[in-house]
Design a protein around this motif. Structure first.
Motif, PDB file in Angstrom:
ATOM      1  N   ILE A 264       0.621  14.693  -3.485  1.00 49.23           N
ATOM      2  CA  ILE A 264      -0.578  15.336  -2.939  1.00 49.23           C
ATOM      3  C   ILE A 264      -1.766  15.223  -3.876  1.00 49.23           C
ATOM      4  CG2 ILE A 264      -0.016  17.667  -3.798  1.00 49.23           C
ATOM      5  CD1 ILE A 264      -1.615  16.882  -0.390  1.00 49.23           C
ATOM      6  N   GLU A 265      -1.525  15.274  -5.176  1.00 43.36           N
ATOM      7  CA  GLU A 265      -2.633  15.164  -6.145  1.00 43.36           C
ATOM      8  C   GLU A 265      -3.335  13.812  -5.999  1.00 43.36           C
ATOM      9  OE1 GLU A 265       0.648  15.514  -7.300  1.00 43.36           O
ATOM     10  OE2 GLU A 265       0.630  17.703  -7.413  1.00 43.36           O
ATOM     11  N   LEU A 266      -2.544  12.753  -5.837  1.00 45.04           N
ATOM     12  CA  LEU A 266      -3.125  11.420  -5.663  1.00 45.04           C
ATOM     13  C   LEU A 266      -3.846  11.306  -4.319  1.00 45.04           C
ATOM     14  CD1 LEU A 266      -0.649   8.678  -6.921  1.00 45.04           C
ATOM     15  CD2 LEU A 266      -3.067   8.892  -7.433  1.00 45.04           C
ATOM     16  N   ARG A 267      -3.244  11.852  -3.271  1.00 48.72           N
ATOM     17  CA  ARG A 267      -3.882  11.790  -1.959  1.00 48.72           C
ATOM     18  C   ARG A 267      -5.213  12.519  -1.961  1.00 48.72           C
ATOM     19  NH1 ARG A 267       0.416  14.051   1.851  1.00 48.72           N
ATOM     20  NH2 ARG A 267       1.352  14.795  -0.068  1.00 48.72           N
ATOM     21  N   ARG A 268      -5.269  13.642  -2.630  1.00 54.98           N
ATOM     22  CA  ARG A 268      -6.545  14.384  -2.708  1.00 54.98           C
ATOM     23  C   ARG A 268      -7.579  13.596  -3.508  1.00 54.98           C
ATOM     24  NH1 ARG A 268      -3.750  20.176  -3.796  1.00 54.98           N
ATOM     25  NH2 ARG A 268      -3.431  20.743  -1.622  1.00 54.98           N
ATOM     26  N   THR A 269      -7.157  13.043  -4.638  1.00 56.63           N
ATOM     27  CA  THR A 269      -8.065  12.276  -5.493  1.00 56.63           C
ATOM     28  C   THR A 269      -8.654  11.089  -4.751  1.00 56.63           C
ATOM     29  OG1 THR A 269      -6.838  12.916  -7.471  1.00 56.63           O
ATOM     30  CG2 THR A 269      -8.228  10.968  -7.655  1.00 56.63           C
ATOM     31  N   LEU A 270      -7.831  10.426  -3.934  1.00 56.22           N
ATOM     32  CA  LEU A 270      -8.260   9.222  -3.228  1.00 56.22           C
ATOM     33  C   LEU A 270      -8.751   9.498  -1.806  1.00 56.22           C
ATOM     34  CD1 LEU A 270      -5.355   6.911  -4.413  1.00 56.22           C
ATOM     35  CD2 LEU A 270      -7.687   6.986  -5.293  1.00 56.22           C
ATOM     36  N   ASN A 271      -8.874  10.783  -1.446  1.00 61.29           N
ATOM     37  CA  ASN A 271      -9.313  11.176  -0.105  1.00 61.29           C
ATOM     38  C   ASN A 271      -8.448  10.562   0.995  1.00 61.29           C
ATOM     39  OD1 ASN A 271     -11.510  12.790  -0.978  1.00 61.29           O
ATOM     40  ND2 ASN A 271     -12.677  10.923  -1.341  1.00 61.29           N
ATOM     41  N   LEU A 272      -7.137  10.515   0.769  1.00 56.98           N
ATOM     42  CA  LEU A 272      -6.207  10.039   1.783  1.00 56.98           C
ATOM     43  C   LEU A 272      -5.800  11.220   2.654  1.00 56.98           C
ATOM     44  CD1 LEU A 272      -3.861   7.728  -0.318  1.00 56.98           C
ATOM     45  CD2 LEU A 272      -5.571   7.031   1.357  1.00 56.98           C
ATOM     46  N   GLU A 273      -5.876  11.038   3.950  1.00 58.71           N
ATOM     47  CA  GLU A 273      -5.519  12.095   4.881  1.00 58.71           C
ATOM     48  C   GLU A 273      -4.347  11.640   5.746  1.00 58.71           C
ATOM     49  OE1 GLU A 273      -8.890  13.557   7.004  1.00 58.71           O
ATOM     50  OE2 GLU A 273     -10.156  13.558   5.216  1.00 58.71           O
ATOM     51  N   ASP A 274      -3.702  12.594   6.392  1.00 54.28           N
ATOM     52  CA  ASP A 274      -2.604  12.255   7.298  1.00 54.28           C
ATOM     53  C   ASP A 274      -3.059  11.200   8.285  1.00 54.28           C
ATOM     54  OD1 ASP A 274      -1.169  14.208   6.033  1.00 54.28           O
ATOM     55  OD2 ASP A 274      -1.242  15.639   7.678  1.00 54.28           O
ATOM     56  N   ARG A 275      -2.214  10.235   8.518  1.00 50.92           N
ATOM     57  CA  ARG A 275      -2.430   9.154   9.493  1.00 50.92           C
ATOM     58  C   ARG A 275      -3.416   8.084   9.028  1.00 50.92           C
ATOM     59  NH1 ARG A 275       1.823   9.381  12.106  1.00 50.92           N
ATOM     60  NH2 ARG A 275       1.002   8.360  13.923  1.00 50.92           N
ATOM     61  N   ASP A 276      -3.940   8.157   7.786  1.00 54.81           N
ATOM     62  CA  ASP A 276      -4.778   7.076   7.264  1.00 54.81           C
ATOM     63  C   ASP A 276      -3.928   5.820   7.118  1.00 54.81           C
ATOM     64  OD1 ASP A 276      -7.137   8.456   7.080  1.00 54.81           O
ATOM     65  OD2 ASP A 276      -7.017   8.825   4.921  1.00 54.81           O
ATOM     66  N   SER A 277      -4.525   4.665   7.332  1.00 55.10           N
ATOM     67  CA  SER A 277      -3.828   3.393   7.151  1.00 55.10           C
ATOM     68  C   SER A 277      -4.021   2.901   5.727  1.00 55.10           C
ATOM     69  CB  SER A 277      -4.365   2.342   8.124  1.00 55.10           C
ATOM     70  OG  SER A 277      -4.067   2.703   9.445  1.00 55.10           O
ATOM     71  N   LEU A 278      -2.995   2.252   5.201  1.00 57.20           N
ATOM     72  CA  LEU A 278      -3.047   1.678   3.864  1.00 57.20           C
ATOM     73  C   LEU A 278      -2.783   0.184   3.946  1.00 57.20           C
ATOM     74  CD1 LEU A 278      -0.923   4.288   1.882  1.00 57.20           C
ATOM     75  CD2 LEU A 278      -3.408   4.114   1.959  1.00 57.20           C
ATOM     76  N   GLU A 279      -3.469  -0.577   3.114  1.00 55.73           N
ATOM     77  CA  GLU A 279      -3.185  -2.000   2.969  1.00 55.73           C
ATOM     78  C   GLU A 279      -2.213  -2.134   1.813  1.00 55.73           C
ATOM     79  OE1 GLU A 279      -6.557  -4.863   3.543  1.00 55.73           O
ATOM     80  OE2 GLU A 279      -7.709  -3.019   3.208  1.00 55.73           O
ATOM     81  N   ILE A 280      -1.290  -3.076   1.915  1.00 57.30           N
ATOM     82  CA  ILE A 280      -0.302  -3.291   0.867  1.00 57.30           C
ATOM     83  C   ILE A 280      -0.453  -4.711   0.346  1.00 57.30           C
ATOM     84  CG2 ILE A 280       2.159  -3.320   0.309  1.00 57.30           C
ATOM     85  CD1 ILE A 280       2.565  -1.461   2.746  1.00 57.30           C
ATOM     86  N   PHE A 281      -0.626  -4.836  -0.961  1.00 55.29           N
ATOM     87  CA  PHE A 281      -0.776  -6.125  -1.621  1.00 55.29           C
ATOM     88  C   PHE A 281       0.291  -6.253  -2.698  1.00 55.29           C
ATOM     89  CE2 PHE A 281      -4.970  -4.664  -0.351  1.00 55.29           C
ATOM     90  CZ  PHE A 281      -5.493  -5.760   0.301  1.00 55.29           C
ATOM     91  N   THR A 282       0.681  -7.474  -2.989  1.00 55.28           N
ATOM     92  CA  THR A 282       1.599  -7.707  -4.106  1.00 55.28           C
ATOM     93  C   THR A 282       1.022  -8.771  -5.023  1.00 55.28           C
ATOM     94  OG1 THR A 282       2.844  -9.407  -2.922  1.00 55.28           O
ATOM     95  CG2 THR A 282       3.643  -7.145  -2.725  1.00 55.28           C
ATOM     96  N   GLU A 283       1.352  -8.655  -6.275  1.00 57.53           N
ATOM     97  CA  GLU A 283       0.978  -9.657  -7.274  1.00 57.53           C
ATOM     98  C   GLU A 283       2.109  -9.694  -8.290  1.00 57.53           C
ATOM     99  OE1 GLU A 283      -2.328 -10.002 -10.670  1.00 57.53           O
ATOM    100  OE2 GLU A 283      -3.135  -9.819  -8.629  1.00 57.53           O
ATOM    101  N   GLU A 284       2.799 -10.824  -8.313  1.00 57.99           N
ATOM    102  CA  GLU A 284       3.997 -10.959  -9.129  1.00 57.99           C
ATOM    103  C   GLU A 284       4.961  -9.834  -8.791  1.00 57.99           C
ATOM    104  OE1 GLU A 284       3.048 -11.728 -13.236  1.00 57.99           O
ATOM    105  OE2 GLU A 284       1.525 -13.190 -12.668  1.00 57.99           O
ATOM    106  N   GLU A 285       5.278  -8.954  -9.705  1.00 55.10           N
ATOM    107  CA  GLU A 285       6.242  -7.881  -9.435  1.00 55.10           C
ATOM    108  C   GLU A 285       5.565  -6.524  -9.243  1.00 55.10           C
ATOM    109  OE1 GLU A 285       9.607  -7.742 -12.033  1.00 55.10           O
ATOM    110  OE2 GLU A 285       9.813  -9.908 -12.049  1.00 55.10           O
ATOM    111  N   GLU A 286       4.283  -6.536  -8.905  1.00 56.80           N
ATOM    112  CA  GLU A 286       3.544  -5.292  -8.725  1.00 56.80           C
ATOM    113  C   GLU A 286       3.143  -5.116  -7.263  1.00 56.80           C
ATOM    114  OE1 GLU A 286       0.315  -5.651 -11.475  1.00 56.80           O
ATOM    115  OE2 GLU A 286       1.570  -5.077 -13.167  1.00 56.80           O
ATOM    116  N   ILE A 287       3.127  -3.879  -6.814  1.00 60.51           N
ATOM    117  CA  ILE A 287       2.716  -3.531  -5.455  1.00 60.51           C
ATOM    118  C   ILE A 287       1.457  -2.680  -5.556  1.00 60.51           C
ATOM    119  CG2 ILE A 287       3.325  -2.300  -3.342  1.00 60.51           C
ATOM    120  CD1 ILE A 287       6.268  -2.783  -4.079  1.00 60.51           C
ATOM    121  N   TYR A 288       0.449  -3.012  -4.748  1.00 63.12           N
ATOM    122  CA  TYR A 288      -0.799  -2.260  -4.731  1.00 63.12           C
ATOM    123  C   TYR A 288      -1.008  -1.664  -3.348  1.00 63.12           C
ATOM    124  CZ  TYR A 288      -1.831  -4.848  -8.988  1.00 63.12           C
ATOM    125  OH  TYR A 288      -1.769  -5.378 -10.247  1.00 63.12           O
TER     126      TYR A 288
END
Length: 84
Positions: free
Chosen positions: A15-39
């Motif tokens: 919840i702390e991260l969601r508040r910091t990033l203004n993420l709300e219920d039902r928001d869509s997220l994009e998922i990216f990868t680079e080598e062994e990292e997920i963004y």
């Protein structure tokens, strides 16, 4: 900060991260990868022509930034035969 992946491959974003990033219920997220990292990035509609995400205008299924929209309008005005 770490979280455990559940048996369905889900992870809870604290919840702390969601508040910091203004993420709300039902928001869509994009998922990216680079080598062994997920963004994860909050999804935002981008211009279909240049990719700009600020000041994008969406009409139906077409999203354009103001600059690309202006270029398209100028093009159509200069080539009125394409409207026939």
């Amino acid at each position: 900060m770490s979280r455990v992946l559940d048996e369905l491959g889900r992870v809870v974003i604290p919840i702390e991260l969601r508040r910091t990033l203004n993420l709300e219920d039902r928001d869509s997220l994009e998922i990216f990868t680079e080598e062994e990292e997920i963004y994860l990035k909050k999804y935002s509609v981008g211009c279909m022509q240049c990719g700009e995400v600020n000041r994008v205008i969406t009409i139906g299924k077409v999203s354009l930034c103001r600059k690309c929209l202006r270029e398209m309008v100028d093009y159509v005005r200069g080539n009125t035969d394409i409207l026939d």
